[in-house]
Design a protein around this motif. Structure first.
Motif, PDB file in Angstrom:
ATOM      1  N   SER A  97       0.851  -1.184   0.000  1.00 37.24           N
ATOM      2  CA  SER A  97       0.000   0.000   0.000  1.00 37.24           C
ATOM      3  C   SER A  97       0.892   1.241   0.000  1.00 37.24           C
ATOM      4  CB  SER A  97      -0.922   0.007   1.217  1.00 37.24           C
ATOM      5  OG  SER A  97      -0.173  -0.040   2.415  1.00 37.24           O
ATOM      6  N   VAL A  98       0.430   2.311  -0.646  1.00 34.97           N
ATOM      7  CA  VAL A  98       1.193   3.555  -0.731  1.00 34.97           C
ATOM      8  C   VAL A  98       0.255   4.736  -0.568  1.00 34.97           C
ATOM      9  CG1 VAL A  98       3.044   2.636  -2.197  1.00 34.97           C
ATOM     10  CG2 VAL A  98       0.999   3.619  -3.259  1.00 34.97           C
ATOM     11  N   VAL A  99       0.809   5.843  -0.074  1.00 34.49           N
ATOM     12  CA  VAL A  99       0.082   7.113   0.026  1.00 34.49           C
ATOM     13  C   VAL A  99       0.973   8.205  -0.536  1.00 34.49           C
ATOM     14  CG1 VAL A  99      -0.944   8.815   1.575  1.00 34.49           C
ATOM     15  CG2 VAL A  99      -1.248   6.381   2.036  1.00 34.49           C
ATOM     16  N   ALA A 100       0.402   9.057  -1.401  1.00 30.15           N
ATOM     17  CA  ALA A 100       1.158  10.146  -2.026  1.00 30.15           C
ATOM     18  C   ALA A 100       1.385  11.266  -1.024  1.00 30.15           C
ATOM     19  CB  ALA A 100       0.409  10.670  -3.246  1.00 30.15           C
ATOM     20  N   THR A 101       2.658  11.630  -0.802  1.00 31.60           N
ATOM     21  CA  THR A 101       2.968  12.655   0.195  1.00 31.60           C
ATOM     22  C   THR A 101       3.796  13.822  -0.344  1.00 31.60           C
ATOM     23  OG1 THR A 101       4.914  11.383   0.895  1.00 31.60           O
ATOM     24  CG2 THR A 101       2.865  11.032   2.122  1.00 31.60           C
ATOM     25  N   GLU A 102       4.553  13.630  -1.430  1.00 31.95           N
ATOM     26  CA  GLU A 102       5.438  14.690  -1.920  1.00 31.95           C
ATOM     27  C   GLU A 102       5.517  14.653  -3.440  1.00 31.95           C
ATOM     28  OE1 GLU A 102       9.352  14.820   0.148  1.00 31.95           O
ATOM     29  OE2 GLU A 102       8.568  13.050   1.187  1.00 31.95           O
ATOM     30  N   LYS A 103       6.044  15.748  -4.011  1.00 31.77           N
ATOM     31  CA  LYS A 103       6.362  15.783  -5.441  1.00 31.77           C
ATOM     32  C   LYS A 103       7.728  16.441  -5.600  1.00 31.77           C
ATOM     33  CE  LYS A 103       1.605  15.788  -7.110  1.00 31.77           C
ATOM     34  NZ  LYS A 103       0.542  16.471  -7.874  1.00 31.77           N
ATOM     35  N   ASN A 104       8.654  15.680  -6.189  1.00 31.04           N
ATOM     36  CA  ASN A 104      10.009  16.198  -6.380  1.00 31.04           C
ATOM     37  C   ASN A 104      10.328  16.516  -7.831  1.00 31.04           C
ATOM     38  OD1 ASN A 104      10.535  16.016  -3.666  1.00 31.04           O
ATOM     39  ND2 ASN A 104      11.501  13.999  -3.799  1.00 31.04           N
ATOM     40  N   ALA A 105       9.618  15.892  -8.769  1.00 26.20           N
ATOM     41  CA  ALA A 105       9.893  16.105 -10.191  1.00 26.20           C
ATOM     42  C   ALA A 105       8.590  16.008 -10.969  1.00 26.20           C
ATOM     43  CB  ALA A 105      10.894  15.061 -10.698  1.00 26.20           C
ATOM     44  N   PRO A 106       8.466  16.805 -12.047  1.00 24.37           N
ATOM     45  CA  PRO A 106       7.246  16.744 -12.861  1.00 24.37           C
ATOM     46  C   PRO A 106       7.040  15.340 -13.429  1.00 24.37           C
ATOM     47  CG  PRO A 106       8.580  18.660 -13.437  1.00 24.37           C
ATOM     48  CD  PRO A 106       9.425  17.814 -12.537  1.00 24.37           C
ATOM     49  N   GLY A 107       5.790  14.902 -13.459  1.00 34.70           N
ATOM     50  CA  GLY A 107       5.469  13.615 -14.056  1.00 34.70           C
ATOM     51  C   GLY A 107       5.613  12.433 -13.138  1.00 34.70           C
ATOM     52  N   SER A 108       5.973  12.670 -11.859  1.00 32.70           N
ATOM     53  CA  SER A 108       6.072  11.565 -10.910  1.00 32.70           C
ATOM     54  C   SER A 108       5.656  12.064  -9.525  1.00 32.70           C
ATOM     55  CB  SER A 108       7.492  10.995 -10.857  1.00 32.70           C
ATOM     56  OG  SER A 108       8.394  11.947 -10.340  1.00 32.70           O
ATOM     57  N   THR A 109       5.343  11.114  -8.652  1.00 32.05           N
ATOM     58  CA  THR A 109       4.897  11.443  -7.299  1.00 32.05           C
ATOM     59  C   THR A 109       5.635  10.560  -6.303  1.00 32.05           C
ATOM     60  OG1 THR A 109       2.692  11.984  -8.150  1.00 32.05           O
ATOM     61  CG2 THR A 109       2.901  11.647  -5.778  1.00 32.05           C
ATOM     62  N   VAL A 110       6.035  11.153  -5.188  1.00 36.73           N
ATOM     63  CA  VAL A 110       6.689  10.404  -4.119  1.00 36.73           C
ATOM     64  C   VAL A 110       5.623   9.907  -3.149  1.00 36.73           C
ATOM     65  CG1 VAL A 110       8.343  10.487  -2.224  1.00 36.73           C
ATOM     66  CG2 VAL A 110       8.785  11.786  -4.315  1.00 36.73           C
ATOM     67  N   CYS A 111       5.632   8.616  -2.927  1.00 33.18           N
ATOM     68  CA  CYS A 111       4.700   7.988  -1.990  1.00 33.18           C
ATOM     69  C   CYS A 111       5.489   7.326  -0.860  1.00 33.18           C
ATOM     70  CB  CYS A 111       3.851   6.933  -2.699  1.00 33.18           C
ATOM     71  SG  CYS A 111       2.887   7.546  -4.103  1.00 33.18           S
ATOM     72  N   ARG A 112       4.772   6.995   0.191  1.00 36.35           N
ATOM     73  CA  ARG A 112       5.349   6.226   1.298  1.00 36.35           C
ATOM     74  C   ARG A 112       4.522   4.971   1.504  1.00 36.35           C
ATOM     75  NH1 ARG A 112      10.471   8.147   2.566  1.00 36.35           N
ATOM     76  NH2 ARG A 112      10.435  10.435   2.591  1.00 36.35           N
ATOM     77  N   ASN A 113       5.225   3.874   1.822  1.00 37.43           N
ATOM     78  CA  ASN A 113       4.505   2.667   2.187  1.00 37.43           C
ATOM     79  C   ASN A 113       4.514   2.545   3.710  1.00 37.43           C
ATOM     80  OD1 ASN A 113       6.969   1.521   2.944  1.00 37.43           O
ATOM     81  ND2 ASN A 113       6.605  -0.389   1.842  1.00 37.43           N
ATOM     82  N   PRO A 114       3.916   1.534   4.309  1.00 38.11           N
ATOM     83  CA  PRO A 114       3.845   1.468   5.777  1.00 38.11           C
ATOM     84  C   PRO A 114       5.190   1.450   6.483  1.00 38.11           C
ATOM     85  CG  PRO A 114       2.180   0.034   4.827  1.00 38.11           C
ATOM     86  CD  PRO A 114       3.045   0.498   3.683  1.00 38.11           C
ATOM     87  N   CYS A 115       6.268   1.045   5.791  1.00 43.32           N
ATOM     88  CA  CYS A 115       7.609   1.061   6.383  1.00 43.32           C
ATOM     89  C   CYS A 115       8.376   2.336   6.045  1.00 43.32           C
ATOM     90  CB  CYS A 115       8.400  -0.163   5.940  1.00 43.32           C
ATOM     91  SG  CYS A 115       7.763  -1.706   6.599  1.00 43.32           S
ATOM     92  N   TYR A 116       7.682   3.315   5.499  1.00 42.21           N
ATOM     93  CA  TYR A 116       8.257   4.615   5.133  1.00 42.21           C
ATOM     94  C   TYR A 116       9.226   4.506   3.962  1.00 42.21           C
ATOM     95  CZ  TYR A 116       9.009   9.568   6.076  1.00 42.21           C
ATOM     96  OH  TYR A 116       9.014  10.936   5.991  1.00 42.21           O
ATOM     97  N   LEU A 117       9.101   3.441   3.189  1.00 43.16           N
ATOM     98  CA  LEU A 117       9.914   3.292   1.992  1.00 43.16           C
ATOM     99  C   LEU A 117       9.560   4.396   1.002  1.00 43.16           C
ATOM    100  CD1 LEU A 117      11.996   1.441   0.543  1.00 43.16           C
ATOM    101  CD2 LEU A 117      10.043   0.202  -0.405  1.00 43.16           C
ATOM    102  N   ASN A 118      10.574   4.988   0.403  1.00 49.14           N
ATOM    103  CA  ASN A 118      10.410   6.073  -0.561  1.00 49.14           C
ATOM    104  C   ASN A 118      10.054   5.452  -1.913  1.00 49.14           C
ATOM    105  OD1 ASN A 118      10.535   8.586  -1.711  1.00 49.14           O
ATOM    106  ND2 ASN A 118      12.641   9.016  -1.076  1.00 49.14           N
TER     107      ASN A 118
END
Length: 407
Positions: free
Chosen positions: A349-370
């Motif tokens: 499972s993932v949740v979108a939390t940040e955006k560092n570059a156009p066209g992609s999204t940074v998510c975190r999983n339950p272990c805080y994996l980037n």
């Protein structure tokens, strides 16, 4: 400062960045306009960090660059190194405690879907090399009521990742007869969809709350992420550092967590080249890194800080400090790759939390994996993904369409 255009430049830890956001809110209440360009500002504020010598030198260069401006300085540096500051400029000083007194509350919105709660300032440690301890002083925990109110407000504002920050988060409550695990229990009872990321926790204070802390991580509202700054794997070096624990204690903490949560992401900090560190003592650090398999490591070459007990000790040559830093980084990189490779092909499972570059999204999983996925997902988007690739400091993934993702 009423009605001025203000530029703030911030350095250092999450706690410092939260102070900047609180300061900006105070200034906006005075009719000030915040600007992202120093050239456009009437007033410049530098929120300083002085944790190592290289950082101090950078701070002094930045302060000198603004010496002819209406300049204010805050953060750790003016609390312990005002003479050095005055050698390059004559600024006004804003004490961090003034920011806290005037702003009210302990929570601030961070970037993206994050919120930051400053649970405590200061610490209970006596580390021989640490200047932050001198700057921030003794532990002062925020009342549980203020922390809980801050979390509720941040969740209501749309924050998903709630970062608890302090110089030693595990020490929260020791000055109030309370404990972090009990606080976490109250936080996770708060209604809403969010997860807590615990900040840096000293092994010495974790030892005193280990079993209840491990149990607190059972909640789905706590990321299975632990930042455990170890600094050295040698008991003799740890003793000279006055860290208050042994390498075996670190192994016990790591094993206790990983027995319960095998995929737990545990990160650490190390100092290389502490005065008197021998080749054998450094080899013990490499062994602890390997044994604990820390998934993220912050490596700092020892830097003498004025006013600390270790400042009286003889430094090792810079060449040795650099060589050991490189060796430690090489070992850490192998661990990062091994951890990420374990995830490839797995669904998470993932949740979108940040955006560092156009066209992609940074998510975190339950272990805080980037986890980086293609597409511009809205903050708070929740879904499932399959890990597809290892990029060492993050993994790539493909979303699994379901049609009922939460936002």
């Amino acid at each position: 400062m009423q009605g001025r255009r203000v530029y703030i430049e911030t350095y250092g830890c999450t706690y410092n960045h939260a102070d900047t956001r609180r300061l900006a809110a105070i200034l906006e209440g005075l009719g000030c306009t915040m600007t992202g360009q120093a050239e456009e500002a009437d007033t410049v504020i530098v929120n300083t960090c002085t944790v190592i010598g290289a950082t101090e030198r950078k701070m002094l260069r930045r302060l000198a660059a603004f010496a002819d401006r209406d300049l204010y300085v805050t953060g750790c540096m003016p609390l312990v190194q005002m003479d050095e500051i005055r050698s390059v400029c004559t600024p006004h000083v804003i004490r961090p405690d003034e920011i806290h007194e005037r702003s009210g509350g302990v929570g601030t919105r961070g970037p993206g879907a994050t919120g930051v709660v400053q649970v405590a300032s200061g610490c209970v440690g006596r580390c021989s090399y640490c200047i932050t301890r001198l700057a921030r002083g003794q532990l002062k925990s925020a009342p549980a009521r203020e922390i809980l109110d801050a979390v509720r407000g941040l969740v209501a504002s749309g924050a998903y990742e709630i970062q608890l920050t302090g110089q030693d988060v595990a020490a929260w409550g020791l000055d109030r007869g309370e404990s972090l695990p009990d606080l976490l229990g109250e936080i996770t009872d708060i209604p809403g969809r969010f997860a807590v990321r615990l900040g840096m926790m000293n092994p010495a204070t974790v030892l005193g709350i280990l079993e209840p802390l491990v149990r607190a991580y059972e909640s789905d509202k706590v990321f299975r992420f632990l930042h455990l700054p170890v600094q050295s794997g040698s008991d003799t070096v740890l003793e000279r550092m006055r860290r208050g624990y042994a390498a075996a204690d670190v192994v016990r903490i790591v094993d206790t967590f990983r027995e319960r949560y095998p995929d737990m992401m545990i990160s650490s900090d190390f100092i290389t080249g502490f005065p008197g560190e021998t080749d054998e003592e450094f080899s013990q650090t490499l062994e602890l890194l390997r044994r604990a398999a820390f998934v993220k490591v912050n490596i700092t070459r020892y830097s003498r800080r004025p006013g600390t007990p270790a400042a009286a000790l003889k430094d090792l040559p810079e060449r040795i400090r650099k060589d050991r830093s490189r060796a430690l980084l090489a070992g850490a990189n192998r661990i990062y790759d091994a951890y990420n490779e374990r995830w490839i092909g797995r669904e998470t499972s993932v949740v979108a939390t940040e955006k560092n570059a156009p066209g992609s999204t940074v998510c975190r999983n339950p272990c805080y994996l980037n986890v980086v996925v293609e597409g511009d997902l809205p903050f708070g988007f929740a879904g499932k993904a399959v890990i597809t690739g290892n990029r060492r400091h993050y993994v790539t993934a493909g979303l699994i369409p379901s049609g009922d993702e939460e936002v």
